[in-house]
Structure formats: C-alpha cells, structure tokens
Write a protein that holds these residues in place. Structure first.
Motif, short mmCIF file in Angstrom:
data_model
loop_
_atom_site.label_atom_id
_atom_site.label_comp_id
_atom_site.label_asym_id
_atom_site.label_seq_id
_atom_site.Cartn_x
_atom_site.Cartn_y
_atom_site.Cartn_z
N ASN A 235 29.52 5.23 -23.10
CA ASN A 235 29.44 5.40 -21.65
C ASN A 235 28.50 4.39 -20.99
OD1 ASN A 235 31.26 7.47 -21.41
ND2 ASN A 235 29.77 9.10 -21.08
N SER A 236 27.99 3.44 -21.75
CA SER A 236 27.00 2.50 -21.23
C SER A 236 27.65 1.33 -20.51
CB SER A 236 26.13 1.97 -22.37
OG SER A 236 26.85 1.02 -23.15
N ALA A 237 26.81 0.58 -19.79
CA ALA A 237 27.27 -0.62 -19.10
C ALA A 237 27.76 -1.67 -20.09
CB ALA A 237 26.13 -1.19 -18.26
N LEU A 238 27.23 -1.67 -21.32
CA LEU A 238 27.65 -2.64 -22.32
C LEU A 238 29.11 -2.45 -22.73
CD1 LEU A 238 24.70 -2.96 -24.87
CD2 LEU A 238 25.50 -4.66 -23.23
N ALA A 239 29.63 -1.23 -22.57
CA ALA A 239 30.99 -0.92 -23.01
C ALA A 239 31.95 -0.90 -21.82
CB ALA A 239 31.01 0.41 -23.73
N SER A 240 31.74 -1.77 -20.86
CA SER A 240 32.44 -1.70 -19.57
C SER A 240 33.95 -1.86 -19.66
CB SER A 240 31.87 -2.74 -18.61
OG SER A 240 32.06 -4.05 -19.14
N ILE A 241 34.46 -2.40 -20.76
CA ILE A 241 35.91 -2.55 -20.90
C ILE A 241 36.45 -1.72 -22.07
CG2 ILE A 241 35.94 -4.54 -22.47
CD1 ILE A 241 38.17 -5.73 -20.64
N VAL A 242 35.61 -0.92 -22.68
CA VAL A 242 36.04 -0.06 -23.78
C VAL A 242 36.64 1.21 -23.19
CG1 VAL A 242 35.31 1.20 -25.83
CG2 VAL A 242 34.23 -0.99 -25.27
N ASN A 243 37.93 1.43 -23.45
CA ASN A 243 38.64 2.51 -22.78
C ASN A 243 39.78 3.04 -23.65
OD1 ASN A 243 39.47 4.17 -20.48
ND2 ASN A 243 41.20 2.78 -20.34
N GLY A 244 39.93 4.39 -23.67
CA GLY A 244 41.01 5.00 -24.43
C GLY A 244 40.83 4.86 -25.92
N VAL A 245 39.58 4.72 -26.37
CA VAL A 245 39.28 4.43 -27.77
C VAL A 245 38.86 5.70 -28.51
CG1 VAL A 245 37.59 3.29 -29.27
CG2 VAL A 245 38.69 2.02 -27.42
N VAL A 246 39.35 5.84 -29.74
CA VAL A 246 38.90 6.89 -30.66
C VAL A 246 37.94 6.19 -31.62
CG1 VAL A 246 39.62 8.65 -32.31
CG2 VAL A 246 41.13 8.03 -30.41
N PHE A 247 36.65 6.41 -31.43
CA PHE A 247 35.58 5.60 -32.00
C PHE A 247 34.94 6.31 -33.20
CE2 PHE A 247 30.98 4.12 -31.29
CZ PHE A 247 31.17 2.93 -31.99
N PRO A 248 35.21 5.84 -34.45
CA PRO A 248 34.58 6.46 -35.61
C PRO A 248 33.07 6.21 -35.62
CG PRO A 248 36.50 5.16 -36.25
CD PRO A 248 36.16 4.78 -34.84
N VAL A 249 32.31 7.28 -35.78
CA VAL A 249 30.85 7.18 -35.94
C VAL A 249 30.57 7.89 -37.27
CG1 VAL A 249 28.60 7.57 -34.86
CG2 VAL A 249 30.63 7.30 -33.43
N ASP A 250 30.94 7.21 -38.37
CA ASP A 250 31.13 7.92 -39.63
C ASP A 250 30.58 7.22 -40.88
OD1 ASP A 250 32.89 5.82 -39.95
OD2 ASP A 250 34.71 7.05 -40.00
#
Length: 278
Positions: A235-250
């Motif tokens: 949700n940060s400003a750094l991820a301004s174009i990251v969208n619709g992603v299923v992000f593994p934190v694993d």
C-alpha cells in the motif's frame, strides 16, 4: 527520502488490529507516521487515532464503523480473519463477505492514489482450478446476496477457510482491473504459516505436520512483523503501479513449489491445504 513509503500524515484503516498480523501492521504504520484507525471485534492495545468495535459478520456494524471514521482514507489494510475451527458461515463472513463489504464502504472515502491490501492464504491456492465458481460468489451484489450464495452451496464452502481465501485472491485480481481506472490499487498477500495467537487452532485443524510442511524452504514460522512488512509495502508510495497482485510473503515457499524444491507429499494426504494464521 525519510518518508520513502509515503505514510506520514496519511489516514489509514486497519481491520483485525487486536492481535497477530493486524496488530503488527497497525503498530508499524503508527511508527511510520500514519493516522491509523483500527477496527476489530476485540479492543486493541495499539496507540491508534481511533478504535471501533466492528463485527465483520454484521453489515450494519461495518457500515457504522466506517461512517464513524469518515473523511478521506488513503489506505485500507484488511487483516481480520477466522480459522477453520469456527462455524463455516462465520468464517466466510469474516474472511471474505465482510472483508468485501468493508472495502466497498471504505472505497466511498477513497480518491485516486489510494490503495487496499488484504491478507489471503496459501490455504486458498485452489482458486486457479475453479475460477468460474469463485467468480459466481465474487460478482454477487451485496452482503446478503453473498451469504445466500454460500448457504445454497455449502458443499463448495465446506469448512469455509480455504474457499474464503480463494475468493479473496480471485476478487483481488478481478477488482484490480476495475479500481485502477479510478486510480485506486488493490492487492493481497499469501503469508507463510505465521506464529500468531491463532496458530494452535490451525495446527489442530490441519495437523501440525501439514502446517510445518508449508514452512519450506525457510524452515520456520514467519512473524507477524514480517507479514506486516509485506502489507505495508503493497500500500506504499513505492508500489504505485503494483495492482491486482497476489504477493507471496512466504520465505520462498511458492518459488520452491514452482521449481520442485518443496516436498508437497505431506500436504497431499487429503487434509485441508495449509493455512497461514492471522
């Protein structure tokens, strides 16, 4: 560059801030200078701008909680969740139906540049095998219609946990293509098993050996703070174009599965898929 993540002075909402990943996310956001408003069924000890008791099983409670916050909201963190030891419909309401209804209410307070992040689970990895079924539920209109669909399809809902998380994943990808037209992003995380107060319930329901198999290749449970980092990044400003992603934190689990480096035999014995605690 001191506020590279862009949270200073931003108004954010964290659901599920009482414990686990939600509490860790709320604490991190406070440290980053955000104005954090918390929602949960139990009182939170985090130093928040406001806290409201909300029951995600009750649409009226959700609506009142969001209305009480009001104003502009720059980010929403959907961290609340129930394990499969609860009644299936309670699990569905909290993990997906209530999550969706909360998001729809908060969207009314969002402008371009806002972002949404939700916690899904490796327990929902079956989504790719039944997208048409998931889409039936995901595209229902309103809280009551989603409940009615589930009640009419309990053989699909089953214990509630895996199916609820499948729908968080599919809904996130579906909504990503719609919300980006409004300048709003939405993503979700796939946590590895995490040492939270709910972990004992996950181990009892799925089997400790099954849960531990999902810690490969890292070989340990993650911490709530590690999972909070992934949510806050999305949700940060750094991820301004990251969208619709299923992000593994694993810790590399998904990569290990894809390249044949993770032994899935324990998880394929007919037990429920492993789930990350919240």
């Amino acid at each position: 560059m001191s506020d590279i993540l862009g949270y200073k002075g931003k108004r954010v909402i964290v659901s599920g801030c009482y414990s686990g990943m939600g509490a860790a996310t709320a604490k991190l956001l406070v440290e980053l200078g955000a104005e954090v408003h918390g929602l949960d069924y139990k009182d939170s000890s985090v130093s928040l701008a406001s806290f409201t008791n909300v029951d995600l099983r009750d649409p009226a409670s959700i609506e009142a909680g969001v209305a009480g916050i009001g104003g502009d909201v720059h980010a929403l963190f959907n961290c609340a969740g129930l394990p499969q030891s609860f009644p299936p419909m309670d699990v569905m309401k909290v993990n997906f139906i209530g999550l969706r209804h909360l998001t729809e209410q908060v969207l009314k307070l969002m402008k371009p540049g806002a972002a949404i992040a939700s916690i899904a689970s490796t327990g929902g990895l079956g989504w790719s095998r039944r997208i048409p079924t998931n889409m039936e539920l995901v595209t229902t209109k309103g809280f009551d219609a989603a409940v009615a669909w589930c009640e009419a399809n309990m053989e699909t809902v089953r214990e509630g946990y895996s199916f609820s998380k499948e729908n968080v994943i599919v809904w996130t990808q579906y909504m990503g293509a719609h919300l980006i037209k409004q300048g709003i992003r939405i993503n979700c995380t796939l946590p590895s098993p995490t040492q939270t107060p709910m972990m004992a319930q996950f181990e009892a329901a799925a089997g400790k050996d099954v849960i531990e198999a999902a810690t490969q290749p890292m070989g340990r449970y993650s911490t709530p703070e590690e999972q909070a980092g992934g949510m806050v990044l999305l949700n940060s400003a750094l991820a301004s174009i990251v969208n619709g992603v299923v992000f593994p934190v694993d810790g590399g689990f998904m990569g290990g599965v894809a390249t044949g480096q993770v032994d899935l035999s324990v998880m394929m014995r007919g037990r429920p898929a492993p789930a990350a605690a919240q």
